[in-house]
Design a protein around this motif. Structure first.
Motif, PDB file in Angstrom:
ATOM      1  N   GLU A   1      -2.621  -2.686   8.285  1.00 38.83           N
ATOM      2  CA  GLU A   1      -1.888  -3.942   8.043  1.00 38.83           C
ATOM      3  C   GLU A   1      -0.845  -4.196   9.141  1.00 38.83           C
ATOM      4  O   GLU A   1      -0.643  -5.334   9.556  1.00 38.83           O
TER       5      GLU A   1
ATOM      6  N   HIS B   1     -10.244  -3.013   2.526  1.00 36.58           N
ATOM      7  CA  HIS B   1      -9.124  -2.987   1.580  1.00 36.58           C
ATOM      8  C   HIS B   1      -9.554  -3.495   0.216  1.00 36.58           C
ATOM      9  O   HIS B   1      -9.209  -2.930  -0.820  1.00 36.58           O
TER      10      HIS B   1
ATOM     11  N   TYR C   1       0.833  -1.215   0.000  1.00 35.26           N
ATOM     12  CA  TYR C   1       0.000   0.000   0.000  1.00 35.26           C
ATOM     13  C   TYR C   1       0.860   1.255   0.000  1.00 35.26           C
ATOM     14  O   TYR C   1       0.518   2.252  -0.640  1.00 35.26           O
TER      15      TYR C   1
ATOM     16  N   GLU D   1     -10.127  -6.077   6.216  1.00 36.78           N
ATOM     17  CA  GLU D   1      -9.760  -6.609   4.900  1.00 36.78           C
ATOM     18  C   GLU D   1     -10.856  -6.346   3.872  1.00 36.78           C
ATOM     19  O   GLU D   1     -10.576  -6.121   2.690  1.00 36.78           O
TER      20      GLU D   1
ATOM     21  N   GLU E   1      -6.134  -9.683  -0.878  1.00 34.84           N
ATOM     22  CA  GLU E   1      -7.180  -9.411   0.123  1.00 34.84           C
ATOM     23  C   GLU E   1      -8.277 -10.476   0.090  1.00 34.84           C
ATOM     24  O   GLU E   1      -8.756 -10.899   1.150  1.00 34.84           O
TER      25      GLU E   1
HETATM   26 FE   FE2 Z   1      -5.530  -5.968   3.957  1.00 36.09          FE
END
Ligand code: FE2
Ligand code: PL3
Ligand code: FE2
Length: 251
Positions: free
Chosen positions: A82, A169, A61, A166, A137
């Motif tokens: 994370e 994400h 990321y 998650e 993910e």
């Molecule tokens: Fe994640």
């Protein structure tokens, strides 16, 4: 109704009710023995995979933010989550007295990691998002959803918190790809063709250890496909395109 018949019917109803309660109540499922050597041995690899996965997700990321500088704040937020996940899963291993096999985990991710790095260098944002925010993910979501059903109470609580993040994400990648679908479709399909088979291989590789933790391979695949196909649908692909993409997992 005769009294005797009535009693039999009531008994049947009662026992049916019990069966239904038992089969839908996850608490009545047999949990594995978390203290055995075989459990801990499998956990040392699975726990490492998850810890490494969370670390790489963080790094990815941060890397993606270099390709979309105006999203820096949002992506930094995701990256921070994370690191929190990594800490949580590290605590799960410690709680069971397990030492994570990090060398194994690095190897486990190396191919996918390499593909991400190449895409990053080339500035292929679509590929980076597909690898991290969709495939990894969705893989994490499938694993965590299955794990929650058979985890020790400490890990269960942590994993429940993690899996909520998650979904955020996955959603992040989904929304970007949806907005840019007209220009990124071709790259999305191509990147999927290369990287979905890697996810499938990773799932196969982890299946034996996962089964020691009472996690079923078919269930993992099913959960993955649900998260993956749902996302592709939300991105705006049609049934045929989704089927074509999913097919990459079986060739
Ligand atoms: Fe994640
Ligand atoms: C993204 O935020 C994190 C990526 C992590 C990938 C995890 C894949 C896990 C596969 C192993 C299944 C076991 C899950 C058990 C959890 C302790
Ligand atoms: Fe995570």
């Amino acid at each position: 109704m005769h009294n005797e018949l009535k009693i039999t019917v009531m008994q049947t109803l009662e026992s049916n009710k019990k069966i239904i309660e038992e089969s839908t109540n996850p608490i009545s499922l047999d949990l594995p023995d978390f203290t055995t050597d075989s459990y801990k041995d499998a956990y040392s690899r699975i726990n490492a995979i998850v810890i490494e996965g969370e670390q790489e997700a963080h790094d990815n990321y941060i890397s993606i933010a270099t390709l979309i500088p105006n999203e820096l704040e949002e992506l930094t937020k995701l990256a921070r989550m994370e690191m929190k996940h990594k800490k949580g899963f590290t605590a799960c291993g410690r709680n069971l007295g397990v030492v994570a096999d990090m060398e194994f985990a690095k190897k486990f991710f190396s191919k996918l990691h390499g593909n991400f790095q190449v895409a990053l260098e080339k500035g292929n944002l679509t590929t980076c998002l597909l690898i991290q925010a969709i495939l990894i993910e969705a893989f994490a979501i499938s694993a965590y959803n299955v794990y929650i059903r058979v985890a020790d109470p400490f890990a269960k609580k942590i994993t429940e918190g993690v899996v909520k993040d998650e979904y955020l994400h996955l959603n992040y990648g989904q929304e970007w790809l949806k907005e840019n679908l007209s220009t990124c479709k071709e790259e999305l399909m191509e990147a999927n063709k290369v990287n979905l088979p890697l996810i499938k291989k990773m799932l196969d590789e982890v299946a034996d250890d996962a089964s020691v933790l009472a996690m079923d391979r078919e269930e993992l695949m099913e959960e993955f496909m649900i998260a993956y196909q749902d996302t592709l649908m939300e991105i705006g692909l049609d049934n045929r395109e989704i089927a074509r993409m999913a097919m990459a997992a079986i060739v």
